[in-house]
Design an enzyme around this catalytic site. Structure first.
Site, PDB file in Angstrom:
ATOM      1  N   ARG A   1       2.039  -8.807  -1.513  1.00  0.00           N
ATOM      2  CA  ARG A   1       1.107  -8.814  -0.391  1.00  0.00           C
ATOM      3  C   ARG A   1      -0.241  -9.419  -0.788  1.00  0.00           C
ATOM      4  O   ARG A   1      -0.857 -10.152  -0.031  1.00  0.00           O
ATOM      5  CB  ARG A   1       0.913  -7.385   0.130  1.00  0.00           C
ATOM      6  CG  ARG A   1       0.066  -7.277   1.381  1.00  0.00           C
ATOM      7  CD  ARG A   1       0.097  -5.882   1.963  1.00  0.00           C
ATOM      8  NE  ARG A   1      -0.395  -4.869   1.048  1.00  0.00           N
ATOM      9  CZ  ARG A   1       0.378  -3.973   0.418  1.00  0.00           C
ATOM     10  NH1 ARG A   1       1.682  -3.975   0.625  1.00  0.00           N
ATOM     11  NH2 ARG A   1      -0.130  -3.086  -0.395  1.00  0.00           N
TER      12      ARG A   1
ATOM     13  N   ARG B   1       3.483   8.858  -1.424  1.00  0.00           N
ATOM     14  CA  ARG B   1       2.052   8.632  -1.242  1.00  0.00           C
ATOM     15  C   ARG B   1       1.464   9.910  -0.653  1.00  0.00           C
ATOM     16  O   ARG B   1       2.092  10.582   0.168  1.00  0.00           O
ATOM     17  CB  ARG B   1       1.818   7.430  -0.316  1.00  0.00           C
ATOM     18  CG  ARG B   1       2.481   6.162  -0.858  1.00  0.00           C
ATOM     19  CD  ARG B   1       2.134   4.936  -0.053  1.00  0.00           C
ATOM     20  NE  ARG B   1       2.981   3.799  -0.413  1.00  0.00           N
ATOM     21  CZ  ARG B   1       2.760   3.002  -1.445  1.00  0.00           C
ATOM     22  NH1 ARG B   1       1.724   3.220  -2.237  1.00  0.00           N
ATOM     23  NH2 ARG B   1       3.573   1.995  -1.706  1.00  0.00           N
TER      24      ARG B   1
ATOM     25  N   THR C   1       4.329  -1.312 -11.462  1.00  0.00           N
ATOM     26  CA  THR C   1       4.307  -1.997 -10.169  1.00  0.00           C
ATOM     27  C   THR C   1       4.963  -3.354 -10.309  1.00  0.00           C
ATOM     28  O   THR C   1       4.708  -4.073 -11.284  1.00  0.00           O
ATOM     29  CB  THR C   1       2.865  -2.175  -9.650  1.00  0.00           C
ATOM     30  OG1 THR C   1       2.874  -3.078  -8.537  1.00  0.00           O
ATOM     31  CG2 THR C   1       1.937  -2.720 -10.717  1.00  0.00           C
TER      32      THR C   1
ATOM     33  N   ASP D   1      -0.116  -7.028 -10.691  1.00  0.00           N
ATOM     34  CA  ASP D   1      -1.491  -7.311 -10.285  1.00  0.00           C
ATOM     35  C   ASP D   1      -2.542  -6.443 -10.968  1.00  0.00           C
ATOM     36  O   ASP D   1      -3.668  -6.324 -10.481  1.00  0.00           O
ATOM     37  CB  ASP D   1      -1.626  -7.186  -8.767  1.00  0.00           C
ATOM     38  CG  ASP D   1      -1.221  -5.803  -8.248  1.00  0.00           C
ATOM     39  OD1 ASP D   1      -0.685  -4.998  -9.039  1.00  0.00           O
ATOM     40  OD2 ASP D   1      -1.452  -5.531  -7.060  1.00  0.00           O
TER      41      ASP D   1
ATOM     42  N   GLY E   1       4.691   2.842  -4.871  1.00  0.00           N
ATOM     43  CA  GLY E   1       5.986   2.163  -4.797  1.00  0.00           C
ATOM     44  C   GLY E   1       6.739   2.253  -6.109  1.00  0.00           C
ATOM     45  O   GLY E   1       6.149   2.145  -7.180  1.00  0.00           O
TER      46      GLY E   1
ATOM     47  N   ASP F   1      -2.342   0.311  -8.633  1.00  0.00           N
ATOM     48  CA  ASP F   1      -3.783   0.542  -8.635  1.00  0.00           C
ATOM     49  C   ASP F   1      -4.183   1.826  -7.915  1.00  0.00           C
ATOM     50  O   ASP F   1      -5.084   2.546  -8.359  1.00  0.00           O
ATOM     51  CB  ASP F   1      -4.536  -0.668  -8.063  1.00  0.00           C
ATOM     52  CG  ASP F   1      -4.057  -1.071  -6.679  1.00  0.00           C
ATOM     53  OD1 ASP F   1      -3.107  -0.447  -6.156  1.00  0.00           O
ATOM     54  OD2 ASP F   1      -4.631  -2.021  -6.118  1.00  0.00           O
TER      55      ASP F   1
ATOM     56  N   ASP G   1       4.344  -5.902  -8.636  1.00  0.00           N
ATOM     57  CA  ASP G   1       3.446  -6.991  -8.232  1.00  0.00           C
ATOM     58  C   ASP G   1       2.731  -7.672  -9.393  1.00  0.00           C
ATOM     59  O   ASP G   1       2.189  -8.766  -9.228  1.00  0.00           O
ATOM     60  CB  ASP G   1       2.393  -6.464  -7.245  1.00  0.00           C
ATOM     61  CG  ASP G   1       2.983  -6.099  -5.903  1.00  0.00           C
ATOM     62  OD1 ASP G   1       4.049  -6.653  -5.557  1.00  0.00           O
ATOM     63  OD2 ASP G   1       2.399  -5.261  -5.194  1.00  0.00           O
TER      64      ASP G   1
END
Length: 328
Positions: free
Chosen positions: A177, A77, A131, A135, A16, A108, A133
């Site tokens: 998510r 991807r 990213t 994370d 992403g 990741d 996120d």
């Protein structure tokens, strides 16, 4: 593995997109130029590596991209790269261009690809945490996270205007998510009535009690922030549960979705991406391979990719406590 002589560095963005990726690419290319190294852009991530969509980059190619969102190298991807055969094709294409090191910008999954590539073919790689996120462990903030939070808060501010005008209850779904970093930051920054994140499950009964309490206090508007992967369900699901118990509420749902990925990167993300782009090239020169460059306490650190993608990074309990206090 002993240090190799680095002469040509390939840079790619994968997974992403995130605001600030262009700033990171720019920093890699300009740092290569500074150290008399050649840089090559690998378009469309690992898929482009397999398809040999690889072109040499000069500093003029990265002019005026600092302020642009997305990634001019494009992202994709690649199912084929998940196979040994696909990675061998990608390796052969790197060999054709004499590329002997990589900078991989992504989340990741992207960094996992860099790790596998290093293990199988010995191509030195440094990953950059790109990213929204936030994370990945090994960095206080990931590239794009700050901009995504700002975008979410700006959208929620606008939603609050109409929520206040009509005494409406809004459920706003943000990205995240598996991690609630955007949600908790947006919740605190926008004064949300409640914030639901993947790390914590809030029973609908608890949410109902909080909404009733705010009604007694004559709060003019109620906005509930929901991370898309929350344990309590998505915004649509939760809103329906609340509607059944509180039929008198005028309930609306807004899903921000990919709006959070776009837009010009914030000053913080530009600075973060620029520092990490320099750190990636310098790390490769210094023999730091199979690592992710990050910033912790304003210092550049290099974390083994395997640890960066495996170690759990979740919302700080104190942030969740602060959000709860301020929602009363």
């Amino acid at each position: 593995m002993e240090n190799k002589t680095i002469s040509r560095i390939g840079v790619l963005t994968s997974g992403g997109d995130a605001p600030g990726m262009n700033a990171a690419i720019r920093a890699v290319v300009r740092t290569c130029k500074y150290y008399n190294l050649e840089s090559y852009g690998i378009y469309r991530g690992y898929e482009g590596m397999i398809l040999n969509d690889i072109r040499k980059l000069e500093t003029k190619d990265v002019a005026y991209i600092l302020e642009r969102g997305g990634t001019f190298l494009k992202s994709a991807r690649s199912a084929e790269f998940r196979t040994t055969e696909g990675r061998k094709k990608a390796f052969d294409n790197l060999q054709k261009h004499n590329i002997n090191a990589l900078v991989v910008i992504g989340g990741d999954g992207s960094l996992t690809g860099a790790h596998l590539f290093f293990e199988e073919f010995g191509i030195p790689a440094v990953g950059l945490p790109g990213t929204i996120d936030n994370d990945l462990s090994g960095t206080d903030s990931t590239i794009g996270f700050d901009t995504a939070c700002n975008t979410a808060i700006q959208a929620i501010d606008k939603i609050r205007d109409t929520a206040s005008s009509h005494d409406r209850l809004f459920f706003v779904e943000v990205m995240g998510r598996d991690a609630g970093f955007i949600a908790i930051n947006a919740g605190i920054g926008s004064g949300a009535a409640a914030t639901l994140i993947p790390e914590k499950k809030m029973p609908v009964e608890t949410l109902i009690e909080r909404l009733k309490s705010r009604a007694k206090a004559k709060k003019q508007s109620n906005i509930v922030i929901v991370a898309e992967g929350g344990k309590s369900g998505g915004a649509m699901e939760i809103s329906e549960k609340v509607r059944k118990i509180l039929p008198g509420y005028d309930i609306k749902v807004t899903i921000l979705g990919h709006l959070q990925r776009g837009g010009s990167p914030s000053s913080f993300d530009r600075l973060l991406a620029s520092k990490l782009g320099v750190a990636a090239v310098e790390g490769l020169i210094q023999g730091k391979y199979d690592v992710m460059a990050g910033i912790i306490n304003n210092k550049v650190v290099y974390t083994p990719i395997k640890r960066a993608i495996v170690d759990d990074k979740s919302v700080d309990e104190d942030d969740f406590r602060v959000a709860k206090i301020l929602s009363t």
